[in-house]
Each structure stands twice: as C-alpha cells, then as structure tokens.
Design an enzyme around this catalytic site. Structure first.
Site, PDB file in Angstrom:
ATOM      1  N   LYS A  14     -12.661   1.216   9.447  1.00 40.93           N
ATOM      2  CA  LYS A  14     -11.747   1.232  10.668  1.00 40.93           C
ATOM      3  C   LYS A  14     -12.166   0.763  12.499  1.00 40.93           C
ATOM      4  CE  LYS A  14      -8.308   3.631   7.967  1.00 40.93           C
ATOM      5  NZ  LYS A  14      -7.134   5.070   8.421  1.00 40.93           N
TER       6      LYS A  14
ATOM      7  N   LYS B 158       0.491  -1.420   0.365  1.00 40.55           N
ATOM      8  CA  LYS B 158      -0.020   0.291   0.053  1.00 40.55           C
ATOM      9  C   LYS B 158       0.843   1.525   0.305  1.00 40.55           C
ATOM     10  CE  LYS B 158      -3.925   2.486   3.010  1.00 40.55           C
ATOM     11  NZ  LYS B 158      -4.425   1.897   3.881  1.00 40.55           N
TER      12      LYS B 158
ATOM     13  N   ASP C 281     -12.461   5.930   2.285  1.00 37.96           N
ATOM     14  CA  ASP C 281     -11.972   5.870   4.251  1.00 37.96           C
ATOM     15  C   ASP C 281     -12.255   7.235   4.657  1.00 37.96           C
ATOM     16  OD1 ASP C 281     -10.467   5.484   6.386  1.00 37.96           O
ATOM     17  OD2 ASP C 281      -8.464   5.477   5.326  1.00 37.96           O
TER      18      ASP C 281
ATOM     19  N   LYS D 202       1.867   5.260   0.364  1.00 35.88           N
ATOM     20  CA  LYS D 202       1.452   6.978   0.765  1.00 35.88           C
ATOM     21  C   LYS D 202       1.654   7.640  -1.098  1.00 35.88           C
ATOM     22  CE  LYS D 202      -1.151   5.773   4.490  1.00 35.88           C
ATOM     23  NZ  LYS D 202      -2.221   5.809   4.264  1.00 35.88           N
TER      24      LYS D 202
END
Length: 330
Positions: A249, A151, A227, A153
C-alpha cells in the site's frame, strides 16, 4: 526551475454505510491532498492518515508543512525519501512529484518509472465485518452485480460462520479473508484448515505484526499475506518463510517510489504481491494501479466503498478497473 507552490488540503468523503474491520468502524474517509504546482502544471497526491501507524490528519499535515520551504525550492523525489519516513505524508508528496514530473516532461508516469503500459485489471470488492447473515446478503448483492473476487473483513469469533455464509451466497466467487491482526494463534490453527475447505484463496495478516514469528513454523493450508507486517523493503527479511504474499500500500510504503522498489525486491525473493489501498478516492487509486500488472491480487476498490468519488475519477465496470486518465493523475 520555475518556482513551485505547495497547497495542502484535508478532505472528508462519506462512506456508503459503515466500513468495519477488526479494529473498529468508520463512516467517513479522511484524506489529505498535496498539490505541487510550477505555474503551468500541477501534480497531486492523496494519502490517508492511519491511526494504527500513529498518524492523524493533524500530524500528517504538520509533516508536510514542515517541508514546505524545501518542496517549494525544488526538493527532488529522491531526497524526499530521506527527509520523511515511510507513511502517509511522504506518500502524498511522492505521488504529487511523480505526477508533476510526468506532466512537465510530457511522458506518462508508467514510462518514467520503467513500468509496462497499464491495462484493465480485476479488483476485489470488500465486505465489511458484520454478522454472518449480513455478510452473506452483502456477498449475494455483490455476486449479482458481477463481482468475482470478494474480500471479507473478519475478526476471530464467528469467522467460520461468516465465511460459510459468504460462500453459500457467492458460490463461484474467489474469496480472500482479512483478519487485520484480529486472530489469536488458536484461531489460526483452528480456522485455516476450515477456510481451506471453503476454498479461501488467501488470508491477510491473521496475527498481530509483533506476533508473526509464530508463522515461521506454521504450515498454513491457505497462503498467508503480510499487510500490517510489511511497509518497506527493510521489512522483507523477517517476512520470508512466514508469508507467501505481501500487500503493498502506498500509504504504508511512503509513496509509489518505495512501493515499486518494494515490489521488485519482494519478487526477487519469491514473494507474491497484492496491491492494496485504504478507503480513499480515485486520486489515491491512480498511482497504486501502476503496480497492478505486477500483482497476483489487486485490491483497489476504495472508491467503490464511498458514497461518491471525486471527478474525474477512475473508471470501474463492476470489478474491472481501467487505467487512470491523464487528467486525474500521471
């Protein structure tokens, strides 16, 4: 019911190097641990106060302390959902109550919640935002260790070069990119077809949460994942038709109770799931990992980004994450 006692502790855990995203960098993870004991058993939960959502260590401690009397007098997990808004404070308490319920009842948390028994799962490994050369080297190092899902960023300017460098360094890895709201609409239109050519499997939160209405009419060649735009079930109606995936999350949802309800409702609407985390210890990963069996993508690498984890912790075999042991949580 035996009398309860609440203990709340703020902890700081050093990060390996620095963790950089589009909004900034940090070298430490600040977490809060809530422990609820009944004299025989103690349930624990860990949360990460997050400035993007208006939280600080001090504000989350204050939220938890404000409920001390109710918690020690037997506040239930169901009532907790109404007493605190979704966020880090409720997450720590919700997970502590689930852990305590599992221990006092002699049943694992997955059974209490109606979930299947956890099995080992593959997690992502996150590469911090950096120069293309540095990210390429980080990808090569991760690939050499055996990480198969990376992943990245990213932040806008220079992102194509970053992803190209990572792809060149890790040819067989699956790639997710996470802009953390760092793209403009022009970035989205320009970069998505180029990232599709590079085999990117998923793009997380390309635009700011208050600008994702643009996605309703945008046909992305790469699946998009909400997200920052997705916290709780009430967010789902405006996400349908804009995103194919949501990142759940526990700190955003305010605990495993709401996170599980969110997962089930999202799936009923045809949305796919990622289960994610903040940079935190294994105590935060353990409850989140119960959702892994429902998710297409698992992003529970928080402890791998720390200089050291708490003991006992989750067991990682490179990117293979094993179920939590009962002495950790649940």
């Amino acid at each position: 019911m035996p009398p309860r006692r609440l203990a709340v502790t703020a902890e700081t855990w050093p990060i390996q190097g620095a963790f950089r995203i589009a909004r900034g960098a940090k070298t430490q993870a600040h977490v809060i641990v809530a422990a609820i004991g009944d004299g025989e058993f103690t349930g624990r939960g860990e949360c990460v106060p997050y400035a993007r959502y208006g939280e600080s260590v001090e504000s989350v401690l204050q939220q938890i302390e404000a409920l001390r009397a109710e918690i020690e007098n037997g506040l239930t997990r169901e009532t907790l959902q109404q007493r605190l808004p979704a966020g880090a404070a409720r997450n720590a308490l919700d997970c502590a109550l689930i852990d305590l319920e599992a221990k006092t009842g002699g049943r694992p948390a997955f059974e209490l919640l109606g979930l299947t028994k956890p099995v080992p799962v593959r997690t992502t490994f996150t590469l911090s935002l950096d120069t293309p050369a540095a990210m390429g080297q980080a990808a090569a190092n991760a690939a050499a260790k055996g990480f198969s899902l990376l992943k990245l960023k990213i932040a806008g300017a220079g992102d194509l070069a970053r992803v190209e460098a990572v792809r060149d360094a890790a040819r067989s890895a699956r790639l997710i990119v996470d802009a953390n709201e760092g793209w403009t609409r022009d970035d989205l239109v320009t970069l998505t077809p180029q990232l599709a050519q590079l085999g990117v499997a998923l793009i997380e939160q390309p635009l700011k949460a208050d600008d994702d209405s643009f996605l309703a009419d945008f046909q992305s060649p790469v699946p998009l994942c909400a997200d920052e735009s997705c916290h709780i079930r009430a967010d789902l109606p405006r996400l349908i038709g804009r995103y194919s995936h949501i990142n759940i999350k526990l700190d955003k949802a305010g605990g495993l109770t709401e996170a599980l309800a969110l997962a089930r409702e999202a799936q009923s609407h045809g949305l796919h799931l990622m289960v994610g985390c903040m940079v935190s210890t294994s105590l935060a990963m353990a409850p989140a990992s119960l959702l892994a069996g429902m998710a297409e993508f698992v992003d529970l690498d928080g402890p791998l980004l720390l200089a050291h984890d708490r003991v006992p912790g989750m067991t990682y075999q490179t990117d293979l994450l094993y179920p939590a042991a009962p002495d950790l949580w649940g």
